[in-house]
Design a protein around this motif. Structure first.
Motif, PDB file in Angstrom:
ATOM      1  N   SER A 118      12.814  14.425  -2.662  1.00 46.86           N
ATOM      2  CA  SER A 118      12.203  13.540  -1.662  1.00 46.86           C
ATOM      3  C   SER A 118      11.737  14.340  -0.456  1.00 46.86           C
ATOM      4  N   PHE A 119      12.540  15.320  -0.057  1.00 50.77           N
ATOM      5  CA  PHE A 119      12.151  16.184   1.062  1.00 50.77           C
ATOM      6  C   PHE A 119      10.841  16.902   0.753  1.00 50.77           C
ATOM      7  N   THR A 120      10.711  17.421  -0.462  1.00 48.71           N
ATOM      8  CA  THR A 120       9.502  18.157  -0.840  1.00 48.71           C
ATOM      9  C   THR A 120       8.267  17.279  -0.713  1.00 48.71           C
ATOM     10  N   VAL A 121       8.361  16.048  -1.220  1.00 44.58           N
ATOM     11  CA  VAL A 121       7.219  15.137  -1.150  1.00 44.58           C
ATOM     12  C   VAL A 121       6.937  14.726   0.290  1.00 44.58           C
ATOM     13  N   ASN A 122       7.955  14.275   0.991  1.00 42.60           N
ATOM     14  CA  ASN A 122       7.755  13.754   2.348  1.00 42.60           C
ATOM     15  C   ASN A 122       7.332  14.834   3.342  1.00 42.60           C
ATOM     16  N   CYS A 123       7.727  16.068   3.063  1.00 38.19           N
ATOM     17  CA  CYS A 123       7.394  17.156   3.978  1.00 38.19           C
ATOM     18  C   CYS A 123       5.982  17.681   3.755  1.00 38.19           C
ATOM     19  N   THR A 124       5.480  17.582   2.533  1.00 31.94           N
ATOM     20  CA  THR A 124       4.202  18.224   2.195  1.00 31.94           C
ATOM     21  C   THR A 124       3.040  17.256   1.993  1.00 31.94           C
ATOM     22  N   VAL A 125       3.343  15.993   1.680  1.00 34.95           N
ATOM     23  CA  VAL A 125       2.276  15.037   1.366  1.00 34.95           C
ATOM     24  C   VAL A 125       1.905  14.227   2.605  1.00 34.95           C
ATOM     25  N   THR A 126       0.623  14.157   2.863  1.00 38.02           N
ATOM     26  CA  THR A 126       0.115  13.307   3.947  1.00 38.02           C
ATOM     27  C   THR A 126      -0.449  12.032   3.338  1.00 38.02           C
ATOM     28  N   PRO A 127       0.156  10.886   3.611  1.00 39.59           N
ATOM     29  CA  PRO A 127      -0.343   9.637   3.019  1.00 39.59           C
ATOM     30  C   PRO A 127      -1.721   9.280   3.563  1.00 39.59           C
ATOM     31  N   LYS A 139       0.834  -1.204   0.000  1.00 40.51           N
ATOM     32  CA  LYS A 139       0.000   0.000   0.000  1.00 40.51           C
ATOM     33  C   LYS A 139       0.871   1.258   0.000  1.00 40.51           C
ATOM     34  N   ALA A 140       1.930   1.230   0.792  1.00 37.96           N
ATOM     35  CA  ALA A 140       2.824   2.386   0.864  1.00 37.96           C
ATOM     36  C   ALA A 140       3.509   2.626  -0.472  1.00 37.96           C
ATOM     37  N   PHE A 141       3.930   1.562  -1.137  1.00 41.79           N
ATOM     38  CA  PHE A 141       4.575   1.674  -2.446  1.00 41.79           C
ATOM     39  C   PHE A 141       3.613   2.280  -3.469  1.00 41.79           C
ATOM     40  N   LYS A 142       2.378   1.769  -3.492  1.00 42.08           N
ATOM     41  CA  LYS A 142       1.382   2.272  -4.439  1.00 42.08           C
ATOM     42  C   LYS A 142       1.043   3.734  -4.171  1.00 42.08           C
ATOM     43  N   ALA A 143       1.061   4.126  -2.906  1.00 47.79           N
ATOM     44  CA  ALA A 143       0.762   5.513  -2.564  1.00 47.79           C
ATOM     45  C   ALA A 143       1.910   6.446  -2.935  1.00 47.79           C
ATOM     46  N   ALA A 144       3.142   5.956  -2.796  1.00 47.68           N
ATOM     47  CA  ALA A 144       4.314   6.801  -3.048  1.00 47.68           C
ATOM     48  C   ALA A 144       4.640   6.935  -4.528  1.00 47.68           C
ATOM     49  N   PHE A 145       4.426   5.884  -5.288  1.00 48.68           N
ATOM     50  CA  PHE A 145       4.874   5.844  -6.683  1.00 48.68           C
ATOM     51  C   PHE A 145       4.384   7.020  -7.538  1.00 48.68           C
ATOM     52  N   PRO A 146       3.089   7.379  -7.517  1.00 50.33           N
ATOM     53  CA  PRO A 146       2.632   8.481  -8.382  1.00 50.33           C
ATOM     54  C   PRO A 146       3.331   9.808  -8.103  1.00 50.33           C
ATOM     55  N   TYR A 147       3.705  10.046  -6.852  1.00 49.66           N
ATOM     56  CA  TYR A 147       4.365  11.309  -6.511  1.00 49.66           C
ATOM     57  C   TYR A 147       5.795  11.376  -7.053  1.00 49.66           C
ATOM     58  N   THR A 148       6.370  10.228  -7.352  1.00 45.06           N
ATOM     59  CA  THR A 148       7.767  10.207  -7.803  1.00 45.06           C
ATOM     60  C   THR A 148       7.908  10.196  -9.325  1.00 45.06           C
ATOM     61  N   VAL A 206      -2.127   3.934   5.264  1.00 49.29           N
ATOM     62  CA  VAL A 206      -0.754   3.769   4.778  1.00 49.29           C
ATOM     63  C   VAL A 206       0.219   4.224   5.854  1.00 49.29           C
ATOM     64  N   ASP A 207       1.180   3.379   6.165  1.00 45.60           N
ATOM     65  CA  ASP A 207       2.184   3.719   7.161  1.00 45.60           C
ATOM     66  C   ASP A 207       3.095   4.824   6.639  1.00 45.60           C
ATOM     67  N   ARG A 208       3.204   5.925   7.391  1.00 48.17           N
ATOM     68  CA  ARG A 208       3.994   7.074   6.935  1.00 48.17           C
ATOM     69  C   ARG A 208       5.471   6.705   6.749  1.00 48.17           C
ATOM     70  N   GLY A 209       6.004   5.908   7.651  1.00 46.57           N
ATOM     71  CA  GLY A 209       7.410   5.531   7.551  1.00 46.57           C
ATOM     72  C   GLY A 209       7.724   4.820   6.254  1.00 46.57           C
ATOM     73  N   TRP A 210       6.880   3.841   5.894  1.00 41.81           N
ATOM     74  CA  TRP A 210       7.096   3.117   4.648  1.00 41.81           C
ATOM     75  C   TRP A 210       6.825   3.995   3.439  1.00 41.81           C
ATOM     76  N   PHE A 211       5.868   4.897   3.537  1.00 39.07           N
ATOM     77  CA  PHE A 211       5.583   5.831   2.442  1.00 39.07           C
ATOM     78  C   PHE A 211       6.821   6.674   2.146  1.00 39.07           C
ATOM     79  N   MET A 212       7.409   7.261   3.167  1.00 39.73           N
ATOM     80  CA  MET A 212       8.600   8.094   2.979  1.00 39.73           C
ATOM     81  C   MET A 212       9.774   7.263   2.497  1.00 39.73           C
ATOM     82  N   PHE A 213       9.874   6.028   3.008  1.00 39.43           N
ATOM     83  CA  PHE A 213      10.948   5.136   2.593  1.00 39.43           C
ATOM     84  C   PHE A 213      10.887   4.881   1.093  1.00 39.43           C
ATOM     85  N   PHE A 214       9.704   4.592   0.571  1.00 41.27           N
ATOM     86  CA  PHE A 214       9.574   4.287  -0.855  1.00 41.27           C
ATOM     87  C   PHE A 214       9.740   5.530  -1.722  1.00 41.27           C
ATOM     88  N   VAL A 215       9.370   6.698  -1.224  1.00 36.35           N
ATOM     89  CA  VAL A 215       9.628   7.931  -1.961  1.00 36.35           C
ATOM     90  C   VAL A 215      11.136   8.096  -2.158  1.00 36.35           C
TER      91      VAL A 215
END
Length: 306
Positions: free
Chosen positions: A110-119, A4-13, A123-132
Motif C-alpha cells: 500500500s505504501f508503494t502505491v500511495n507514495c508513487t501514484v498520483t490519482p 471514483k476513488a474506488f475505481k481509480a484505486a482498484f486496478p493498482y491493487t 479523484v480525492d487523494r485521501g479516499w484513493f489512498m483509503f481504498f488502496v
C-alpha cells in the motif's frame, strides 16, 4: 467522490491481491496445521495486518510467554515503517478521520502505491489512498481465512508446511541483498543472531540478539566517518534504514533456531534453502521460490528424512 476513488484505486491493487492470495492462503494453511482455529488467522490478519509478523506470531503463540521479546521483535521487524511514516506526512495531511486507518493499514504494498501514484485530478487523494489500503487488507484477510478453511476441507499430510515461514524470510533476505549495495546490515543481523543463539539457546536468544544488533550498529556509526547530525533523530533515521535488513537476517535464524537439536541435523532445511537460492537466482519470482522451496521441504521430511 468515493466511487471514483474506488475505481481509480482498484486496478493498482489487482497484482497485489494475486500475490496476497498465495501468501495469505499459505499462512492460513500453516495456522491450521499448527492447531489454531480459523478465527486466529481471521482476526490476526484483520488486527495485526503485518504479513511477516503474523507468520512470526504463530510461533510466538506456541512459545513461552515473553511479552518483552515479542514487543521488541515486532518493533524491529517493522522498523521500516518509521521510514514510511516520515515519507507520508505530507500526503496524509487534510485526510480527516481516514488518517487513522491510513496509518494502521500502511503495509509495504500500500505504501508503494500511495507514495508513487498520483490519482486523477477529479479523484480525492485521501479516499484513493483509503481504498488502496482497504482493498489490500480485504485481499489478505480473505486469503488467510480461506487458507485456514481449506485446511479443514482438503486433507493431506501437512508435515513440513511450516517451512513456508522460513522460505518467506529467506526470499525476503535474498531480495534485500540484491536491492541493496550495502550488505553489512544483513550480515550483522545474521551473525549477531547466530552468535546469540549459540550462547543463549533457542528459547532466550531474541532479546540479546536485538541488543547485540543495535550495539553493533551504534559502534559502526560511531567509528565510521559518516556525517552525523546534531539531533538524535538522525541516528533514529539511520536505524530505520538498517534495522529492516538486520531484522530479516534475525528472522531467518529465528526460523532455524530448532535445527541444531533436530534428528536430521538440518539437512532438509539446508537442501531446501539451497534450492530456494538457486531457483530465485534463476527465475527471480518470489512466489515461485517460496512455493517451490516449501514443497521440496515437505517432500524431503515426508519421504527422505522420515
Amino acid at each position: 467522490m468515493k466511487k471514483k476513488a474506488f475505481k481509480a484505486a482498484f486496478p493498482y491493487t489487482i497484482p497485489i491481491g494475486i500475490g496476497f492470495l498465495f501468501l495469505g492462503m499459505s499462512y492460513g494453511f500453516m495456522m491450521q496445521s499448527k492447531g489454531f482455529s480459523v478465527w486466529y488467522p481471521f482476526f490476526m490478519s484483520m488486527f495485526i495486518f503485518a504479513g511477516s509478523m503474523e507468520f512470526v506470531t504463530a510461533n510466538l503463540l506456541l512459545s513461552a510467554f515473553s511479552p518483552v521479546a515479542a514487543f521488541f521483535l515486532a518493533l524491529m521487524v517493522n522498523a521500516r515503517h518509521l521510514f514510511y511514516g516520515l515519507s507520508m506526512l505530507d500526503k496524509y495531511k487534510n485526510t480527516g478521520w481516514k488518517k487513522f486507518y491510513l496509518i494502521f493499514g500502511m503495509c509495504d504494498e500500500s505504501f508503494t502505491v500511495n507514495c508513487t501514484v498520483t490519482p486523477p485530478d477529479d479523484v480525492d487523494r485521501g479516499w484513493f489512498m483509503f481504498f488502496v489500503n482497504l482493498l489490500n487488507q480485504i485481499y489478505w484477510v480473505f486469503a488467510a481465512t480461506a487458507g485456514a478453511l481449506l485446511g479443514y476441507v482438503i486433507h493431506f499430510d501437512t508435515t513440513g508446511i511450516e517451512f513456508v515461514m522460513t522460505a518467506l524470510f529467506v526470499v525476503m533476505f535474498l531480495n534485500q541483498w540484491e536491492e541493496s549495495k550495502d550488505h553489512l546490515p544483513a550480515l550483522v543481523g545474521l551473525i549477531c543472531s547466530a552468535i546469540c543463539l549459540l550462547i543463549f539457546g533457542s528459547s532466550n536468544f531474541i532479546v540479546p540478539s536485538m541488543i547485540f544488533i543495535i550495539v553493533a550498529f551504534t559502534a559502526e556509526r560511531r567509528f565510521s566517518k559518516k556525517p552525523e547530525g546534531k539531533n538524535p533523530p538522525e541516528f533514529i533515521k539511520y536505524l530505520g534504514t538498517v534495522l529492516p535488513y538486520a531484522a530479516i537476517g534475525l528472522l531467518v535464524i529465528y526460523c532455524l533456531k530448532d535445527v541444531p537439536a533436530s534428528s536430521t541435523h538440518g539437512l532438509p532445511e539446508a537442501i531446501a534453502i539451497v534450492f530456494i537460492v538457486l531457483l530465485h537466482k534463476w527465475k527471480k519470482n518470489t512466489l515461485l521460490s517460496i512455493g517451490g522451496g516449501t514443497v521440496l521441504y515437505m517432500i524431503l521430511v515426508q519421504t527422505v528424512f522420515r
